[in-house]
Design a protein around this motif. Structure first.
Motif, PDB file in Angstrom:
ATOM      1  N   ALA A  24       0.819  -1.217   0.000  1.00 41.41           N
ATOM      2  CA  ALA A  24       0.000   0.000   0.000  1.00 41.41           C
ATOM      3  C   ALA A  24       0.850   1.262   0.000  1.00 41.41           C
ATOM      4  CB  ALA A  24      -0.940  -0.001   1.207  1.00 41.41           C
ATOM      5  N   VAL A  25       1.895   1.278   0.835  1.00 47.79           N
ATOM      6  CA  VAL A  25       2.749   2.460   0.953  1.00 47.79           C
ATOM      7  C   VAL A  25       4.211   2.023   0.952  1.00 47.79           C
ATOM      8  CG1 VAL A  25       3.397   4.448   2.373  1.00 47.79           C
ATOM      9  CG2 VAL A  25       1.005   3.739   2.249  1.00 47.79           C
TER      10      VAL A  25
ATOM     11  N   SER B  82       2.649   5.953  -2.485  1.00 43.37           N
ATOM     12  CA  SER B  82       1.835   4.760  -2.722  1.00 43.37           C
ATOM     13  C   SER B  82       2.156   4.147  -4.086  1.00 43.37           C
ATOM     14  CB  SER B  82       0.339   5.123  -2.662  1.00 43.37           C
ATOM     15  OG  SER B  82       0.042   6.126  -3.640  1.00 43.37           O
ATOM     16  N   ASN B  83       3.037   4.805  -4.820  1.00 42.07           N
ATOM     17  CA  ASN B  83       3.403   4.341  -6.153  1.00 42.07           C
ATOM     18  C   ASN B  83       4.913   4.106  -6.209  1.00 42.07           C
ATOM     19  OD1 ASN B  83       4.418   4.873  -9.039  1.00 42.07           O
ATOM     20  ND2 ASN B  83       2.208   4.589  -9.343  1.00 42.07           N
TER      21      ASN B  83
END
Length: 483
Positions: free
Chosen positions: A147-148, A184-185
């Protein structure tokens, strides 16, 4: 009857087809469910299982070496008066401490690379100039989906920042010693990592910082070399040996032999420069074309004269000869130069005096910081010089050698050593000068008898050797010395 059999056969075929279809559909459904279940488990494992346990990867400072031993050798401090030894020892300890700081001993650390790390980073070769902002190359994170993503960096002697941070990009600690980046990417995180910079806040011409780069329980350490750029110092080789080499001579009392040597040089090399450092008690004039004769105060000594002569050299190389040597028909300075030019890492190439190809290897143990090191001279070589038959790597050579001017100047000749001194220059140059000895590079030696006056200086009293040993105890941080 035939019709009944035909009907039964058709029914069997239809039932077989239905059963096959049922089992295929059931198997496919179960297989799909199992694959979905396994994928779900994999995703669960990525997000819920903990990272690898964090291990200690350093930096580890190299431990104080074990005390060394010199067999059948008295300690180097044996001639220091007992009432002076404690004070001398304290001064030596302080000088050695400062020496370690000056030589960057604090940066001599062991760093381990952790296994299976998702972090990419420069392991060596990242160099910055003092107090100038520089991009850190190669930073990246390679990991599975989550997620992060969050990474952090920290340093001690500088500040970290990210260039051109845009709205929505999460960067904490701009222009501080510790920097955190999250996203998050993964692609966006790696883009931010390509813009991370380091600026040293400590001015030093040659030092090092350590960067700690972490992600979760994963951490790596990489060195940042802080170095002031140096300006090259080059020598114009010119067109022939006359602009490449200067002949150096230290003269003392033996003017007859000196003039024979000069005439032998001029027979083969009429235009080459000769520099003479002369500390004779009653100096005589030495005249000739392209000869520089420097008269010193009387009896200043062997190494003081070498320093003076070397200080006046303007060529890339110098050829060292004693004042009673003799150039032979086969004496070729060009042969020395060819070897040096072919192997630019070399600093000294030694030859032969008559048939004497004197050379040695120095066996040195650093020893403990309290007691000092142990050094022994042995008549051996290290390894052959590739591509040159008869040439071998050594630590010291005979008094007939070609030296690289700038390299030998950096080591220098200790003027404290006046009468008995040869190996001592190579001891000072150990680890700094790359030296070879080569067979076939010959010079002659004049046959003569020493006068009483010369012999009294050539063979000094025992007390001078004892003073020299005490000098090495302090200067070279030695526990014992044998040769």
């Amino acid at each position: 009857m035939h019709g009944v059999h035909k009907t039964v056969l058709i029914v069997i075929v239809l039932l077989t087809g239905l059963l096959t279809f049922y089992f295929d559909w059931t198997f496919c459904s179960k297989t799909s469910a199992q694959v979905l279940s396994f994928s779900s488990f994999q995703g669960l494992k990525d997000t819920e299982l903990p990272d690898f346990p964090k291990i200690n990867i350093g930096p580890f400072h190299n431990e104080n070496p074990m005390p060394c031993t010199c067999k059948n050798t008295d300690p180097a401090n044996r001639f220091v008066p007992e009432n002076e030894l404690d004070d001398l020892q304290k001064r030596r300890e302080e000088e050695f401490r400062q020496h370690q700081i000056r030589t960057g001993k604090e940066n001599d650390v062991l760093i381990l690379a952790p296994a299976n790390s998702p972090l990419q980073y420069p392991i060596r070769g990242f160099r910055v100039t003092p107090m100038n902002k520089t991009l850190i190359p190669g930073l990246a994170l390679q990991t599975q989906s989550r997620a992060v993503y969050k990474v952090s960096l920290r340093v001690q002697k500088g500040l970290l920042s990210v260039l051109d941070v845009q709205e929505g990009e999460q960067v904490d600690g701009q222009n501080e010693k510790q920097l955190s980046i999250s996203s998050s990417n993964l692609q966006q995180l790696n883009d931010l990592l390509t813009r991370v910079t380091y600026t040293s806040t400590v001015y030093h011409i040659k030092t090092q910082d350590l960067a700690y780069f972490s992600f979760g329980n994963h951490e790596v350490i990489f060195p940042i070399e802080i170095r002031r750029l140096s300006v090259p110092v080059l020598f114009d080789m010119g067109k022939d040996v006359n602009s490449q080499v200067t002949v150096l001579i230290k003269a003392f009392l033996r003017y007859k032999e000196l003039n024979v040597l000069i005439n032998s040089v001029r027979r083969l090399y009429p235009k080459i420069k000769i520099i003479i450092a002369d500390d004779s008690l009653k100096p005589e004039k030495v005249v000739g074309d392209n000869i520089e004769h420097y008269v010193m105060p009387p009896a200043q000594g062997w190494f003081a004269g070498r320093n003076l002569a070397l200080s006046q050299v303007t060529t890339k190389y110098f050829l060292w000869v004693d004042d009673d040597f003799l150039f032979l028909n086969e004496t070729r300075i060009e042969s020395f130069v060819d070897i040096m030019e072919a192997v630019p890492e070399l600093d000294v190439v030694g030859g032969e005096v008559e048939r004497n190809q004197f050379f040695f290897k120095l066996e040195y143990e650093e020893g403990s910081s309290e007691e000092g090191g142990c050094i022994k001279r042995v008549s051996r070589t290290h390894a052959p010089l590739p591509g040159f038959d008869g040439c071998f790597f050594v630590d010291g050579v005979v008094n007939y050698f070609l030296g690289r001017t700038d390299a030998v100047r950096r080591v220098g000749f200790d003027p404290f050593l006046k009468r008995v001194a040869h190996t001592e220059f190579f001891v000072d140059g150990l680890g700094d000068l790359l030296i070879v000895t080569c067979k076939g590079l010959r010079i002659g030696h004049q046959k003569h008898g020493h006068t009483d006056k010369y012999s009294s200086f050539r063979h000094p009293p025992k007390s001078e050797s004892q003073t020299k040993m005490s000098h090495h105890f302090f200067k070279n941080h030695l526990k014992c010395m044998k040769y």
